[in-house]
Design a protein around this motif. Sequence first.
Motif, short mmCIF file in Angstrom:
data_model
loop_
_atom_site.label_atom_id
_atom_site.label_comp_id
_atom_site.label_asym_id
_atom_site.label_seq_id
_atom_site.Cartn_x
_atom_site.Cartn_y
_atom_site.Cartn_z
N LYS A 1 21.66 31.18 -26.90
CA LYS A 1 21.84 30.05 -25.98
C LYS A 1 23.02 30.25 -25.05
CE LYS A 1 19.58 26.63 -28.96
NZ LYS A 1 18.94 27.63 -29.86
N PHE A 2 24.08 30.93 -25.52
CA PHE A 2 25.22 31.17 -24.65
C PHE A 2 24.84 32.12 -23.52
CE2 PHE A 2 29.16 33.30 -23.39
CZ PHE A 2 29.96 32.19 -23.09
N GLU A 3 24.14 33.21 -23.86
CA GLU A 3 23.72 34.15 -22.83
C GLU A 3 22.72 33.50 -21.88
OE1 GLU A 3 21.97 38.68 -22.29
OE2 GLU A 3 22.92 38.07 -24.16
N GLN A 4 21.82 32.69 -22.42
CA GLN A 4 20.84 32.01 -21.55
C GLN A 4 21.55 31.12 -20.54
OE1 GLN A 4 17.55 28.57 -22.27
NE2 GLN A 4 17.21 30.45 -23.44
N ARG A 5 22.51 30.34 -20.98
CA ARG A 5 23.26 29.49 -20.05
C ARG A 5 23.99 30.33 -19.01
NH1 ARG A 5 21.15 24.62 -19.68
NH2 ARG A 5 21.48 23.26 -21.47
N SER A 6 24.54 31.46 -19.43
CA SER A 6 25.27 32.32 -18.49
C SER A 6 24.36 32.85 -17.40
CB SER A 6 25.92 33.48 -19.26
OG SER A 6 26.86 33.01 -20.21
N VAL A 7 23.14 33.27 -17.78
CA VAL A 7 22.19 33.79 -16.81
C VAL A 7 21.74 32.69 -15.85
CG1 VAL A 7 19.86 34.74 -16.53
CG2 VAL A 7 21.38 35.66 -18.29
N LEU A 8 21.43 31.51 -16.39
CA LEU A 8 20.98 30.41 -15.53
C LEU A 8 22.09 29.96 -14.58
CD1 LEU A 8 18.93 28.24 -18.08
CD2 LEU A 8 18.09 29.93 -16.44
N ARG B 1 23.80 24.88 -13.55
CA ARG B 1 25.21 25.19 -13.79
C ARG B 1 25.81 24.28 -14.86
NH1 ARG B 1 26.73 28.74 -9.89
NH2 ARG B 1 25.46 28.82 -8.00
N ILE B 2 25.34 24.45 -16.10
CA ILE B 2 25.89 23.69 -17.22
C ILE B 2 27.20 24.34 -17.67
CG2 ILE B 2 25.48 22.94 -19.60
CD1 ILE B 2 23.64 21.60 -17.66
N VAL B 3 28.24 23.53 -17.87
CA VAL B 3 29.52 24.04 -18.37
C VAL B 3 29.38 24.32 -19.85
CG1 VAL B 3 31.98 23.60 -18.64
CG2 VAL B 3 30.77 22.72 -16.63
N THR B 4 29.75 25.54 -20.29
CA THR B 4 29.61 25.93 -21.69
C THR B 4 30.87 26.64 -22.16
OG1 THR B 4 28.63 28.07 -21.12
CG2 THR B 4 27.11 26.23 -21.47
N ALA B 5 31.02 26.73 -23.49
CA ALA B 5 32.13 27.48 -24.09
C ALA B 5 31.71 27.95 -25.46
CB ALA B 5 33.39 26.61 -24.18
N ALA B 6 32.05 29.18 -25.80
CA ALA B 6 31.72 29.74 -27.10
C ALA B 6 32.72 29.28 -28.15
CB ALA B 6 31.69 31.26 -27.03
#
Length: 420
Positions: A110-117, A124-129
């Motif tokens: 899910k982290f990589e998916q968000r990064s690609v999108l 552009r969803i803000v995410t953090a691992a």
Amino acid sequence: MNDRRVIVVIFDKGAVSASSIAQSLNDSFDLVFAIHDGPFTDQMLPFLTETSEVVHLVGDPEVDAAKLARHCPDGILTFSESMLPSTARLATILGLPFHTPGTVRRLTNKFEQRSVLRASGVDRIVTAAIDSESDWERALAKVGLPAVVKPVRGSGSSGVCLIRDESEASHHRTRLFGGESTPGHLLAEEYLQGRPSLPFGDYVSVESLCTPQGITHVAVTGKFPLRPPFAEQGSFWPSQLPAHEVTAVTELVSRALIALQVSVGITHTEVQLTPTGPRIIEVNGRLGGQIDEIATRSDSVDLIKINALLAVGDPIGVEPACAGKVVFLNILSAPTHPCTLTAVHGVRSVRRIPGITGYTSLAQQGQYFPGAPEMHRLGVLYGEACDHEAMIAIVDQARSTLSFEFSETSHVPTSSGSLT
């Protein structure tokens, strides 16, 4: 001479049952179930061996590919989220159409998916691992509250929590990191606030066929409102959305699938309906849970067979599903606190309600439910209606007819049952 094509299904707990797979595919294919031995597949083994050839996988891709090659497979697929990576590796070795290992990584991480999108400008969803407890405060500070914390890999909303304030942040930090076991890799992301949508859910899913020739969106699936925080309560075809919103949703999903480089197979994309437009919740590289049941009951399309035809490289001409009725399944969830089911009332009566075509019990008297964060189901209602308003009335009547009694408990009783 047998000229039927051989289809391998890498099988484990997932979106489609073994009986549905066998019923859909055995008429057209020689079916091979390939399994990793474990509690679930051991339980299913008698049925699997009765309906098909069974190959026991050992976890070494080269060895497993050699085992499967003896059956001369024409196609390979899976309906299980956890089996996507191994299926991709086997397909590559066997030279069969499937998601590439790189595509599977983007679909399951899910982290990589968000990064690609985000990098492709799709969403552009803000995410953090969150890889350890030391990342907790930094991640939530970056994302802001409210926030959603979820496993980097997983499905079915398992382990997903909503953090609305500092008190809940402290509670979930202690719950996740205060025990002996560690939660594994987590993802924090900004919370997508849905728009007011009652009596319907504020999100939909999109079921898509991906081929080298392009993408066909078979259906936009409507949803019943989530039971807080994220327990799904069922789906229906068609959705309640007007045509212009269906277009906006499917265009967003097409952009996401292209960005993730999905070129073959069926995908299930969840989309949040927000006041400012549709947003991607997540893209899944397999058929969505129970979507095949909705499709079958709507008499629109056999998505299991379509998935197999894609896997053997057949050209597919499928039009978007169009039913002259609203077909639904509605899920009754167990309480979010620890308890034991002591009685169920109204099962016979609910099956006699006009519009209800079936009820499946998924729990038994004496069964213990541990509560949140895991989601458990008591049963599923199936039905059809002339329109969405009638559907809501039927579901309301059915849910008021069924009742469940529980005893409060904080430990597993010796007489507890297990999910069926």
